[in-house]
Design a protein around this motif. Structure first.
Motif, short mmCIF file in Angstrom:
data_model
loop_
_atom_site.label_atom_id
_atom_site.label_comp_id
_atom_site.label_asym_id
_atom_site.label_seq_id
_atom_site.Cartn_x
_atom_site.Cartn_y
_atom_site.Cartn_z
N LEU A 252 0.83 -1.20 0.00
CA LEU A 252 0.00 0.00 0.00
C LEU A 252 0.87 1.25 0.00
O LEU A 252 1.80 1.38 0.79
CB LEU A 252 -0.92 0.03 1.23
N VAL A 253 0.55 2.18 -0.90
CA VAL A 253 1.15 3.51 -0.94
C VAL A 253 0.03 4.50 -1.19
O VAL A 253 -1.04 4.13 -1.70
CB VAL A 253 2.25 3.61 -2.01
N PRO A 254 0.22 5.78 -0.84
CA PRO A 254 -0.88 6.74 -0.97
C PRO A 254 -1.43 6.88 -2.39
O PRO A 254 -2.62 7.17 -2.57
CB PRO A 254 -0.27 8.05 -0.48
N CYS A 255 -0.58 6.72 -3.40
CA CYS A 255 -1.04 6.95 -4.77
C CYS A 255 -1.51 5.66 -5.46
O CYS A 255 -1.75 5.67 -6.68
CB CYS A 255 0.06 7.60 -5.60
N LEU A 256 -1.68 4.57 -4.71
CA LEU A 256 -2.18 3.33 -5.31
C LEU A 256 -3.68 3.47 -5.58
O LEU A 256 -4.46 3.70 -4.66
CB LEU A 256 -1.91 2.15 -4.38
N CYS A 257 -4.08 3.33 -6.83
CA CYS A 257 -5.47 3.50 -7.23
C CYS A 257 -5.99 2.23 -7.91
O CYS A 257 -5.20 1.40 -8.39
CB CYS A 257 -5.62 4.69 -8.19
N ILE A 258 -7.31 2.12 -7.91
CA ILE A 258 -7.99 0.96 -8.50
C ILE A 258 -8.86 1.46 -9.65
O ILE A 258 -9.65 2.40 -9.47
CB ILE A 258 -8.84 0.24 -7.46
N GLN A 259 -8.73 0.84 -10.79
CA GLN A 259 -9.51 1.25 -11.96
C GLN A 259 -10.31 0.03 -12.47
O GLN A 259 -9.76 -1.06 -12.62
CB GLN A 259 -8.58 1.76 -13.06
N VAL A 260 -11.61 0.26 -12.70
CA VAL A 260 -12.51 -0.81 -13.15
C VAL A 260 -13.26 -0.33 -14.39
O VAL A 260 -13.69 0.84 -14.45
CB VAL A 260 -13.50 -1.19 -12.03
N TRP A 261 -13.47 -1.24 -15.37
CA TRP A 261 -14.23 -0.87 -16.56
C TRP A 261 -14.82 -2.14 -17.18
O TRP A 261 -14.26 -3.22 -17.06
CB TRP A 261 -13.35 -0.14 -17.56
N PRO A 262 -15.97 -2.04 -17.80
CA PRO A 262 -16.55 -3.21 -18.48
C PRO A 262 -15.79 -3.49 -19.76
O PRO A 262 -15.29 -2.57 -20.43
CB PRO A 262 -17.98 -2.77 -18.75
N LEU A 263 -15.67 -4.74 -20.07
CA LEU A 263 -14.97 -5.13 -21.30
C LEU A 263 -15.92 -4.97 -22.48
O LEU A 263 -16.43 -5.93 -23.06
CB LEU A 263 -14.45 -6.56 -21.17
N GLU A 264 -16.18 -3.69 -22.83
CA GLU A 264 -17.05 -3.32 -23.95
C GLU A 264 -16.36 -2.24 -24.76
O GLU A 264 -15.51 -1.51 -24.24
CB GLU A 264 -18.39 -2.82 -23.44
N PRO A 265 -16.71 -2.08 -26.01
CA PRO A 265 -16.08 -1.03 -26.83
C PRO A 265 -16.37 0.36 -26.26
O PRO A 265 -17.49 0.65 -25.82
CB PRO A 265 -16.72 -1.23 -28.22
N ASP A 266 -15.36 1.21 -26.27
CA ASP A 266 -15.47 2.62 -25.86
C ASP A 266 -16.03 2.76 -24.44
O ASP A 266 -16.75 3.72 -24.13
CB ASP A 266 -16.35 3.41 -26.84
N SER A 267 -15.74 1.83 -23.58
CA SER A 267 -16.25 1.92 -22.20
C SER A 267 -15.44 2.95 -21.41
O SER A 267 -14.27 3.23 -21.70
CB SER A 267 -16.17 0.56 -21.52
N VAL A 268 -16.09 3.54 -20.42
CA VAL A 268 -15.46 4.53 -19.55
C VAL A 268 -14.94 3.83 -18.30
O VAL A 268 -15.63 2.99 -17.72
CB VAL A 268 -16.45 5.64 -19.18
N ARG A 269 -13.75 4.20 -17.91
CA ARG A 269 -13.13 3.58 -16.75
C ARG A 269 -13.41 4.41 -15.49
O ARG A 269 -13.35 5.64 -15.52
CB ARG A 269 -11.63 3.44 -16.95
#
Length: 688
Positions: A252-269
């Motif tokens: 763990l570090v302060p700048c550790l981030c989690i990004q999630v997105w659907p596996l679809e075309p042009d999806s937003v994360r």
């Protein structure tokens, strides 16, 4: 940024209140007022500068309360953004300073006048919206008819549509007037996050729980969101269905981030950074930070996240201790991680180190050039300060501060001030830094150390010689003390009790220590040599060794002395062949008659056995002591120069007195008592 509808439905669908979110169509911001008011939204953004408080000239319109509502701004049926609607409730504050102004305002708003004017109260309301990392301000113009102007009364509200925000964001909203008549209102709100992404503790570790349907396919990425530089991916995977991922707490570090997105075309994360305020993350960040050497004078701080820290140069003395800061004259540098930095030095030196610190404490320190320039040196760092008229001064950097070279301080630099100044002028010092304000010089101290060690060795030799002499003196004293002084004890064997008393005295004197010779302990020698020969041998040895002969007077001894003194011309009568005292008088009396006795003889008697005036006058040419009352003086005379201090001498006298007491008690038992020998009166010693 548009968010796919399925994400919003996941984020908001579990809340029954949010299911009926109002939809706002179109990208334009709008403003509307409650009945009776008129309002206008100024085009474009305005500067978010509240300004200073000013006094109201009369009744003014001010915001009193902020209220928010979540709405959806939709560009298409399934393409919507989460948006924050803000309602500002307004009220009239203040009073007219001049009653005539109030009367004019009322008349202008009177509808019964033939020509009524459109009198109203106008205000400019600023709404400031901040959702990290963006900020946005709008200006609303509101007018209130004069008929509604009542000081202290609410007049309605104005509603703004709307400020866009991301899921899970924390938003802050401020409202104030221009000019500002009161303290700005503020409101902080946490927007709903994705309920299917949960971050929880699992002991020391952290669990990421993704609660989605089994057929849902999505991408998950863990990355370091660095402010200084691009995003740095750390871990990435395409997953299906519900997942639980465990992270070690050391990752763990302060700048550790989690990004999630659907596996679809042009999806937003969608991203969240949940560890910004985690104390473990901040500790791990400093543990992971490393200072790297980049010759000749470059360095770099490697860390996964940005660090709010400053870097400074310091001077590390050879003998250890704290690293001495070089600020000033050198400036502090804000740290940019993962970037090569250089300090403005002309040349490197193994004693120069870099410190990285926060406002709280020192975090890292490395002497970066030690590997390439060898070990630290015993050099003195001189700081030169230059004035406007080219008049400079030099001081030496020491733990106590910067010591002027020509000062009277008791430091090493002050003692060698003139020599160091000559070294700088003659070019024997290395210049590390130079500009218009000053310079830094590193001056070698090896030659002064050699001179100092020569003096130290000389002082050590002198000290060793003094210690050796003192040791010899002490050994001689110890040898003399161990040998102790000799004492020959002469007495008249009046009876058995007195002989026991003499034996107790001799034994006690041996504990002082004294080397005591007494005929009680030499019966065999007396028989072999005879009393006169034994006495002559003991007397000669005692006096040659600087000892003393002790004449212990008793009634029998006094009678023998008088017999010798009164009838010196006639032959003495026969005595016990073992009586050393009787045999010794033939040698002792001539010493006293010829004045050779002082310093060689000492007299003593027991005060309860013999009065003081009973000792013949001839023997008073030497000290005569009464025992045990004068034991301290008696013992001091016997020991001579080896006698201890008065307090110690008194303690020894007390020990001797205690040793004599049983023998003294046996001498003074009543006549006829068991164990009593012959009487101890003067007549008992009369051997006629």
């Amino acid at each position: 940024m548009p968010v796919p509808w399925f994400l919003l439905s996941l984020a908001l669908g579990r809340n029954p209140v949010v299911l009926s979110l109002e939809r706002v169509v179109g990208p334009q911001d709008t403003a509307r007022c409650s009945p009776g008011l008129s309002c206008h939204l100024w085009d474009g953004d305005v500067l978010c500068l509240p300004g200073s408080l000013v006094s109201a000239p009369g009744p003014v319109l001010v915001p009193t309360r902020l209220q928010t509502e979540l709405v959806l701004r939709c560009h298409e049926e399934t393409d919507c953004d989460l948006c924050v609607r803000v309602a500002v409730h307004l009220a009239v504050q203040g009073y007219w300073e001049d009653p005539e102004d109030e009367e004019k305002f009322r008349r202008a708003a009177d509808p019964e006048l033939e020509e009524p004017r459109n009198a109203s109260l106008q205000a400019h309301i600023v709404l400031s919206f901040q959702a990290y990392p963006t900020a946005h301000c709008v200006l609303l113009e509101v007018q209130v008819p004069a008929a509604l102007v009542q000081p202290g009364q609410s007049v309605g509200s104005v509603v703004f549509d709307c400020f866009e925000a991301a899921l899970g964001a924390e938003v802050q909203i401020w409202s104030y007037t221009q000019p500002r008549y009161q303290k700005e209102l503020n409101l902080t709100q946490q927007l709903p996050a994705l309920p299917w992404l949960n971050v929880s503790a699992d002991g020391e570790d952290v669990r990421l729980v993704l609660d989605v349907s089994e057929e849902q396919r999505f991408g998950l990425s863990l990355y370091w969101n660095q402010v200084q530089g691009p995003i740095k991916p750390w871990w990435h995977s395409n997953l299906t269905g519900p997942q639980t991922i465990t992270l070690n707490h050391t990752d763990l570090v302060p700048c550790l981030c989690i990004q999630v997105w659907p596996l679809e075309p042009d999806s937003v994360r969608t991203s969240i950074c949940p560890f910004r305020e985690d104390p473990r993350a901040h500790r791990n960040l400093w543990r992971a930070a490393r200072l790297q050497l980049l010759p000749p004078l470059g360095w770099r701080l490697d860390a996964p996240c940005s660090l709010p820290a400053e870097a400074t140069l310091c001077w590390q003395p050879l003998d250890g201790g704290p690293c001495l800061s070089l600020v000033p004259p050198l400036p502090r540098e804000n740290v940019t991680v993962n970037k090569v930095l250089e300090f403005p030095l002309l040349k490197g030196h193994p004693n120069v180190c870099v410190q990285v610190s926060t406002w709280e404490k020192l975090q890292l320190q490395e002497c970066l050039w030690a590997d390439s320039l060898g070990p630290r040196k015993d050099d003195m760092l001189l700081v030169e300060t230059r004035g406007p008229q080219d008049n400079g001064s030099l001081c030496a950097l020491e733990p106590s501060g910067c010591t002027p070279l020509l000062s009277r301080a008791s430091t090493r630099a002050a003692r060698l001030g003139e020599q160091l100044l000559q070294d700088v002028q003659s070019g024997q010092c290395l210049q590390l830094w130079d500009n218009d304000l000053g310079a830094l010089w590193a001056c070698p101290m090896d030659k002064y150390i050699h001179q100092r060690w020569a003096l130290v060795w000389l002082a050590c030799l002198l000290l060793a010689a003094v210690l050796f002499l003192l040791l010899l003196l002490k050994m001689s004293r110890v040898k003399a003390a161990a040998r102790s002084r000799a004492a020959l004890l002469l007495y008249s064997a009046d009876d058995a009790s007195f002989e026991r008393l003499v034996g107790a005295l001799a034994s006690a004197l041996c504990q002082l220590p004294l080397r005591v010779a007494v005929d009680l302990w030499s019966r065999r020698d007396l028989s072999a040599q005879g009393a006169l020969a034994w006495f002559h041998a003991q007397r000669r040895q005692t006096l040659q060794e600087g000892g003393v002969v002790v004449l212990l007077f008793s009634p029998g001894a006094v009678a023998l002395c008088r017999e010798w003194l009164q009838d010196a011309t006639s032959a003495p009568r026969a005595h016990d062949p073992h009586d050393a005292f009787a045999a010794s008088l033939s040698c002792v009396l001539p010493d006293f008659l010829q004045g050779r006795a002082p310093g060689r003889y000492v007299g003593a008697y027991f005060d309860k056995l013999l009065p003081a005036d009973a000792v013949p006058a001839l023997f008073r040419s030497v000290p005569v002591f009464s025992l045990p009352s004068q034991l301290p003086d008696f013992l001091g005379t016997l020991q001579g120069s080896a006698a201890p201090r008065p307090r110690r001498l008194a303690e020894r006298a007390e020990q001797v007195s205690r040793a004599l007491q049983p023998a003294l008690d046996s001498c003074f038992r009543p006549p006829g008592a068991p164990g009593t020998g012959r009487g101890m009166g003067p007549e008992a010693g009369d051997r006629t």
